[in-house]
Scaffold this motif. Sequence first.
Motif, PDB file in Angstrom:
ATOM      1  N   THR A 132       0.802  -1.228   0.000  1.00 41.38           N
ATOM      2  CA  THR A 132       0.000   0.000   0.000  1.00 41.38           C
ATOM      3  C   THR A 132       0.832   1.273   0.000  1.00 41.38           C
ATOM      4  O   THR A 132       0.267   2.360  -0.072  1.00 41.38           O
ATOM      5  N   HIS A 133       2.150   1.171   0.058  1.00 47.95           N
ATOM      6  CA  HIS A 133       2.964   2.384   0.133  1.00 47.95           C
ATOM      7  C   HIS A 133       2.737   3.304  -1.068  1.00 47.95           C
ATOM      8  O   HIS A 133       2.637   4.519  -0.918  1.00 47.95           O
ATOM      9  N   LEU A 134       2.664   2.716  -2.258  1.00 48.03           N
ATOM     10  CA  LEU A 134       2.497   3.539  -3.458  1.00 48.03           C
ATOM     11  C   LEU A 134       1.146   4.232  -3.476  1.00 48.03           C
ATOM     12  O   LEU A 134       1.039   5.398  -3.858  1.00 48.03           O
ATOM     13  N   THR A 135       0.105   3.515  -3.052  1.00 54.28           N
ATOM     14  CA  THR A 135      -1.227   4.118  -3.011  1.00 54.28           C
ATOM     15  C   THR A 135      -1.261   5.274  -2.037  1.00 54.28           C
ATOM     16  O   THR A 135      -1.801   6.354  -2.342  1.00 54.28           O
ATOM     17  N   ARG A 136      -0.676   5.087  -0.862  1.00 58.35           N
ATOM     18  CA  ARG A 136      -0.651   6.140   0.142  1.00 58.35           C
ATOM     19  C   ARG A 136       0.139   7.350  -0.359  1.00 58.35           C
ATOM     20  O   ARG A 136      -0.272   8.496  -0.181  1.00 58.35           O
ATOM     21  N   TYR A 137       1.267   7.090  -1.004  1.00 54.16           N
ATOM     22  CA  TYR A 137       2.084   8.192  -1.524  1.00 54.16           C
ATOM     23  C   TYR A 137       1.317   8.957  -2.600  1.00 54.16           C
ATOM     24  O   TYR A 137       1.303  10.186  -2.610  1.00 54.16           O
ATOM     25  N   ALA A 138       0.687   8.221  -3.532  1.00 56.85           N
ATOM     26  CA  ALA A 138      -0.060   8.877  -4.614  1.00 56.85           C
ATOM     27  C   ALA A 138      -1.190   9.733  -4.055  1.00 56.85           C
ATOM     28  O   ALA A 138      -1.420  10.856  -4.518  1.00 56.85           O
ATOM     29  N   GLU A 139      -1.902   9.232  -3.056  1.00 59.44           N
ATOM     30  CA  GLU A 139      -3.005   9.973  -2.467  1.00 59.44           C
ATOM     31  C   GLU A 139      -2.539  11.296  -1.865  1.00 59.44           C
ATOM     32  O   GLU A 139      -3.113  12.361  -2.125  1.00 59.44           O
ATOM     33  N   VAL A 140      -1.480  11.225  -1.070  1.00 61.00           N
ATOM     34  CA  VAL A 140      -1.030  12.439  -0.401  1.00 61.00           C
ATOM     35  C   VAL A 140      -0.347  13.384  -1.378  1.00 61.00           C
ATOM     36  O   VAL A 140      -0.481  14.611  -1.275  1.00 61.00           O
ATOM     37  N   PHE A 141       0.357  12.846  -2.380  1.00 58.88           N
ATOM     38  CA  PHE A 141       1.006  13.703  -3.375  1.00 58.88           C
ATOM     39  C   PHE A 141      -0.031  14.521  -4.138  1.00 58.88           C
ATOM     40  O   PHE A 141       0.126  15.737  -4.322  1.00 58.88           O
ATOM     41  N   VAL A 142      -1.093  13.862  -4.587  1.00 55.44           N
ATOM     42  CA  VAL A 142      -2.126  14.575  -5.349  1.00 55.44           C
ATOM     43  C   VAL A 142      -2.877  15.557  -4.455  1.00 55.44           C
ATOM     44  O   VAL A 142      -3.254  16.651  -4.886  1.00 55.44           O
ATOM     45  N   THR A 143      -3.086  15.202  -3.196  1.00 58.42           N
ATOM     46  CA  THR A 143      -3.738  16.126  -2.268  1.00 58.42           C
ATOM     47  C   THR A 143      -2.898  17.381  -2.096  1.00 58.42           C
ATOM     48  O   THR A 143      -3.417  18.508  -2.148  1.00 58.42           O
ATOM     49  N   LEU A 144      -1.605  17.233  -1.896  1.00 54.52           N
ATOM     50  CA  LEU A 144      -0.716  18.386  -1.781  1.00 54.52           C
ATOM     51  C   LEU A 144      -0.674  19.183  -3.080  1.00 54.52           C
ATOM     52  O   LEU A 144      -0.635  20.418  -3.064  1.00 54.52           O
ATOM     53  N   LEU A 145      -0.710  18.494  -4.214  1.00 49.67           N
ATOM     54  CA  LEU A 145      -0.718  19.168  -5.512  1.00 49.67           C
ATOM     55  C   LEU A 145      -1.962  20.043  -5.650  1.00 49.67           C
ATOM     56  O   LEU A 145      -1.899  21.177  -6.116  1.00 49.67           O
ATOM     57  N   ASN A 146      -3.096  19.517  -5.209  1.00 49.99           N
ATOM     58  CA  ASN A 146      -4.347  20.256  -5.327  1.00 49.99           C
ATOM     59  C   ASN A 146      -4.427  21.437  -4.375  1.00 49.99           C
ATOM     60  O   ASN A 146      -5.236  22.356  -4.576  1.00 49.99           O
TER      61      ASN A 146
END
Length: 199
Positions: A122-136
Amino acid sequence: EVYSEVLMAHPFFCCFRDVNPAGIRKVCHTCVSVVSLSVGDVLFSELEVPTQPRMFFMKSGLTRYQQKACRKAVQVQSLQWLCEPVLWTTWTHCGTLQAVTESTLMAVDAEQIQSVCSTADTHLTRYAEVFVTLLNQMEEGCLTDIGEIEPVDDASTYAFPELFVDSDEEPGGTKTSPRGSLGSLRSLRSSGSRRSSHR
């Protein structure tokens, strides 16, 4: 070994290597290629939607990144990275990258890395979620193709909690989210991001 040295400049790939050495070897063997630029070559242009989404790492040489809204160009050199959002979401380039000298970059193919890592933990999913949240959370005028260390450090801390010391935890042992503002992350959704609509 040739590719991983450059990839390790990025906190996510460094953490991913620590928790999944076999996974990072597979990424290096199947997802990474070398891109060579001659003086004056343009790698990507502002407002271009990449047909082959790739993240880039500068290996050698010097390139110049220019956004129309900014008078001053930014120099990009060894171990800096570009276009990370393409790995986690759809993306439109925010500026133009042109080679100033003969340059070599490493390209990480977005589709291939998603395929290789689709069955990973799940590390990649968690990273993608938070990365896109910060991007937004960024203002549109602040969006750039050039990678920045602070947001990816935050995202990596959240995605790989087992690699960070207890001092990052709140009293009672509850792990805090990056910047203290992402406690209720929602699922990654393409329609929720500014990533393909910035102009």
